[in-house]
Motif scaffolding. Structure first.
Motif, PDB file in Angstrom:
ATOM      1  N   MET A   1       0.824  -1.199   0.000  1.00 36.83           N
ATOM      2  CA  MET A   1       0.000   0.000   0.000  1.00 36.83           C
ATOM      3  C   MET A   1       0.869   1.265   0.000  1.00 36.83           C
ATOM      4  O   MET A   1       0.611   2.186  -0.750  1.00 36.83           O
ATOM      5  N   GLU A   2       1.918   1.281   0.861  1.00 32.22           N
ATOM      6  CA  GLU A   2       2.784   2.457   0.921  1.00 32.22           C
ATOM      7  C   GLU A   2       3.519   2.648  -0.400  1.00 32.22           C
ATOM      8  O   GLU A   2       3.748   3.775  -0.831  1.00 32.22           O
ATOM      9  N   HIS A   3       3.864   1.537  -1.046  1.00 35.27           N
ATOM     10  CA  HIS A   3       4.541   1.629  -2.335  1.00 35.27           C
ATOM     11  C   HIS A   3       3.638   2.320  -3.364  1.00 35.27           C
ATOM     12  O   HIS A   3       4.096   3.145  -4.154  1.00 35.27           O
ATOM     13  N   ALA A   4       2.375   1.977  -3.362  1.00 38.93           N
ATOM     14  CA  ALA A   4       1.435   2.577  -4.311  1.00 38.93           C
ATOM     15  C   ALA A   4       1.289   4.077  -4.061  1.00 38.93           C
ATOM     16  O   ALA A   4       1.153   4.857  -5.005  1.00 38.93           O
ATOM     17  N   LYS A   5       1.347   4.475  -2.803  1.00 39.24           N
ATOM     18  CA  LYS A   5       1.264   5.912  -2.491  1.00 39.24           C
ATOM     19  C   LYS A   5       2.451   6.657  -3.082  1.00 39.24           C
ATOM     20  O   LYS A   5       2.304   7.765  -3.617  1.00 39.24           O
ATOM     21  N   LEU A   6       3.626   6.061  -2.991  1.00 40.82           N
ATOM     22  CA  LEU A   6       4.812   6.698  -3.563  1.00 40.82           C
ATOM     23  C   LEU A   6       4.709   6.762  -5.087  1.00 40.82           C
ATOM     24  O   LEU A   6       5.114   7.760  -5.700  1.00 40.82           O
ATOM     25  N   LEU A   7       4.154   5.728  -5.684  1.00 40.81           N
ATOM     26  CA  LEU A   7       3.935   5.749  -7.125  1.00 40.81           C
ATOM     27  C   LEU A   7       2.951   6.857  -7.504  1.00 40.81           C
ATOM     28  O   LEU A   7       3.112   7.522  -8.525  1.00 40.81           O
ATOM     29  N   LYS A   8       1.948   7.065  -6.676  1.00 44.79           N
ATOM     30  CA  LYS A   8       0.967   8.134  -6.917  1.00 44.79           C
ATOM     31  C   LYS A   8       1.657   9.495  -6.919  1.00 44.79           C
ATOM     32  O   LYS A   8       1.371  10.348  -7.761  1.00 44.79           O
ATOM     33  N   VAL A   9       2.589   9.690  -5.996  1.00 48.01           N
ATOM     34  CA  VAL A   9       3.344  10.947  -5.947  1.00 48.01           C
ATOM     35  C   VAL A   9       4.138  11.122  -7.241  1.00 48.01           C
ATOM     36  O   VAL A   9       4.149  12.205  -7.829  1.00 48.01           O
ATOM     37  N   LEU A  10       4.794  10.057  -7.690  1.00 47.06           N
ATOM     38  CA  LEU A  10       5.553  10.142  -8.940  1.00 47.06           C
ATOM     39  C   LEU A  10       4.644  10.351 -10.149  1.00 47.06           C
ATOM     40  O   LEU A  10       5.011  11.053 -11.089  1.00 47.06           O
ATOM     41  N   ALA A  11       3.460   9.770 -10.115  1.00 39.72           N
ATOM     42  CA  ALA A  11       2.498   9.994 -11.200  1.00 39.72           C
ATOM     43  C   ALA A  11       2.090  11.464 -11.240  1.00 39.72           C
ATOM     44  O   ALA A  11       1.959  12.059 -12.316  1.00 39.72           O
ATOM     45  N   ASP A  12       1.922  12.056 -10.063  1.00 39.66           N
ATOM     46  CA  ASP A  12       1.497  13.452  -9.984  1.00 39.66           C
ATOM     47  C   ASP A  12       2.601  14.426 -10.388  1.00 39.66           C
ATOM     48  O   ASP A  12       2.326  15.464 -10.976  1.00 39.66           O
ATOM     49  N   THR A  13       3.841  14.098 -10.058  1.00 41.73           N
ATOM     50  CA  THR A  13       4.942  15.041 -10.295  1.00 41.73           C
ATOM     51  C   THR A  13       5.710  14.773 -11.589  1.00 41.73           C
ATOM     52  O   THR A  13       6.479  15.616 -12.018  1.00 41.73           O
ATOM     53  N   LYS A  14       5.565  13.594 -12.149  1.00 40.79           N
ATOM     54  CA  LYS A  14       6.290  13.136 -13.344  1.00 40.79           C
ATOM     55  C   LYS A  14       7.740  12.781 -13.029  1.00 40.79           C
ATOM     56  O   LYS A  14       8.231  11.766 -13.465  1.00 40.79           O
ATOM     57  N   LYS A  15       8.455  13.627 -12.292  1.00 42.87           N
ATOM     58  CA  LYS A  15       9.807  13.288 -11.853  1.00 42.87           C
ATOM     59  C   LYS A  15      10.175  14.128 -10.637  1.00 42.87           C
ATOM     60  O   LYS A  15       9.668  15.237 -10.458  1.00 42.87           O
ATOM     61  N   ILE A  16      11.041  13.566  -9.829  1.00 41.17           N
ATOM     62  CA  ILE A  16      11.576  14.269  -8.665  1.00 41.17           C
ATOM     63  C   ILE A  16      13.092  14.161  -8.762  1.00 41.17           C
ATOM     64  O   ILE A  16      13.636  13.078  -8.954  1.00 41.17           O
ATOM     65  N   THR A  17      13.748  15.298  -8.623  1.00 34.97           N
ATOM     66  CA  THR A  17      15.200  15.344  -8.734  1.00 34.97           C
ATOM     67  C   THR A  17      15.828  15.356  -7.349  1.00 34.97           C
ATOM     68  O   THR A  17      15.677  16.321  -6.611  1.00 34.97           O
ATOM     69  N   GLY A  18      16.503  14.262  -6.998  1.00 30.29           N
ATOM     70  CA  GLY A  18      17.265  14.198  -5.758  1.00 30.29           C
ATOM     71  C   GLY A  18      16.559  13.446  -4.651  1.00 30.29           C
ATOM     72  O   GLY A  18      15.365  13.618  -4.421  1.00 30.29           O
ATOM     73  N   ARG A  19      17.345  12.599  -3.987  1.00 28.19           N
ATOM     74  CA  ARG A  19      16.829  11.826  -2.856  1.00 28.19           C
ATOM     75  C   ARG A  19      16.417  12.740  -1.712  1.00 28.19           C
ATOM     76  O   ARG A  19      15.405  12.527  -1.052  1.00 28.19           O
ATOM     77  N   LYS A  20      17.229  13.787  -1.474  1.00 27.84           N
ATOM     78  CA  LYS A  20      16.910  14.712  -0.387  1.00 27.84           C
ATOM     79  C   LYS A  20      15.561  15.386  -0.632  1.00 27.84           C
ATOM     80  O   LYS A  20      14.732  15.487   0.269  1.00 27.84           O
ATOM     81  N   LYS A  21      15.328  15.808  -1.868  1.00 25.93           N
ATOM     82  CA  LYS A  21      14.058  16.469  -2.193  1.00 25.93           C
ATOM     83  C   LYS A  21      12.886  15.512  -1.985  1.00 25.93           C
ATOM     84  O   LYS A  21      11.869  15.884  -1.404  1.00 25.93           O
ATOM     85  N   LEU A  22      13.029  14.284  -2.453  1.00 29.49           N
ATOM     86  CA  LEU A  22      11.974  13.290  -2.273  1.00 29.49           C
ATOM     87  C   LEU A  22      11.673  13.087  -0.787  1.00 29.49           C
ATOM     88  O   LEU A  22      10.506  13.090  -0.373  1.00 29.49           O
ATOM     89  N   GLN A  23      12.717  12.930   0.008  1.00 24.76           N
ATOM     90  CA  GLN A  23      12.546  12.739   1.454  1.00 24.76           C
ATOM     91  C   GLN A  23      11.771  13.906   2.067  1.00 24.76           C
ATOM     92  O   GLN A  23      10.847  13.705   2.856  1.00 24.76           O
TER      93      GLN A  23
END
Length: 165
Positions: A1-23
Motif C-alpha cells: 500500500m505504501e509503495h502505491a502511495k509513492l507511485l501516486k506521488v511520482l504519477a502526480d509530479t512526473k519526476k523528482i530530482t534528488g533523494r533529499k528532495k523526495l525525502q
C-alpha cells in the motif's frame, strides 16, 4: 500500500530530482496530514526516513520506478510504464496529492530542507525554533530572510488547504 502511495506521488509530479528532495516532500506532506506513515528521524539534512529509502529501492528493483543520474549527478526518480500499470490496478486511497506535490516539487531541495526542519521542531516557540534551526543548520547557512520565507511558505501550504487537518 505504501509503495502505491509513492507511485501516486511520482504519477502526480512526473519526476523528482534528488533523494533529499523526495525525502523532504514526503515528510512535509506527512506533516500536512497526508497519509504517509514512514518514520522520520532528524539527520544531517533534516528529517530522513530509512523506510522511505528502502521503499524507493524496492520500487526500483521491481521495475516500477526508474532511478538514474542526470548530468548534474543528482538522482532522478520517475515512474515506469510497469509502475503506471501497477498503480492503475492498485486500490490506493490517497487524497489528491497533485497540487501539493507539484508545489513542493517546484521548490529547491535546500529550501525544502529548511521547511522540513521548521516543521520537525514546530512544537517549539518561534524564537526557540529559529535558534534551533540556526544551530543545527549551520551548513548550509540560512539567512533570516530565508527562514522567514520558509515560515510564510508553511503558512501558505496550510492556507491553500494542502493540509488535510
Amino acid at each position: 500500500m505504501e509503495h502505491a502511495k509513492l507511485l501516486k506521488v511520482l504519477a502526480d509530479t512526473k519526476k523528482i530530482t534528488g533523494r533529499k528532495k523526495l525525502q523532504k516532500m514526503i515528510y512535509i506532506a506527512q506533516k500536512l496530514h497526508y497519509p504517509f506513515y514512514e518514520k522520520f528521524e532528524f539527520h544531517m539534512y533534516g528529517p530522513y526516513s530509512e523506510e522511505l529509502t528502502l521503499q524507493m529501492e524496492e520500487l526500483d528493483h521491481l521495475g516500477l520506478v526508474r532511478v538514474y543520474k542526470e548530468e548534474s549527478e543528482e538522482l532522478l526518480f520517475t515512474m515506469t510504464e510497469e509502475g503506471e500499470a501497477f498503480l492503475q490496478q492498485s486500490n490506493v486511497e490517497l487524497p489528491s496529492t497533485w497540487a501539493c506535490m507539484n508545489c513542493l516539487n517546484q521548490q529547491s531541495a535546500r529550501f525544502l530542507e529548511l521547511v522540513a526542519a521548521l516543521l520537525y521542531f514546530g512544537h517549539l516557540p518561534i524564537e526557540q525554533l529559529r535558534q534551533k534551526v540556526a544551530m543545527l543548520k549551520r551548513q548550509p547557512q540560512y539567512e533570516q530572510v530565508e527562514i522567514d520565507e520558509a515560515f510564510h511558505f508553511i503558512q501558505a501550504l496550510k492556507e491553500r488547504q494542502f493540509s488535510l487537518a
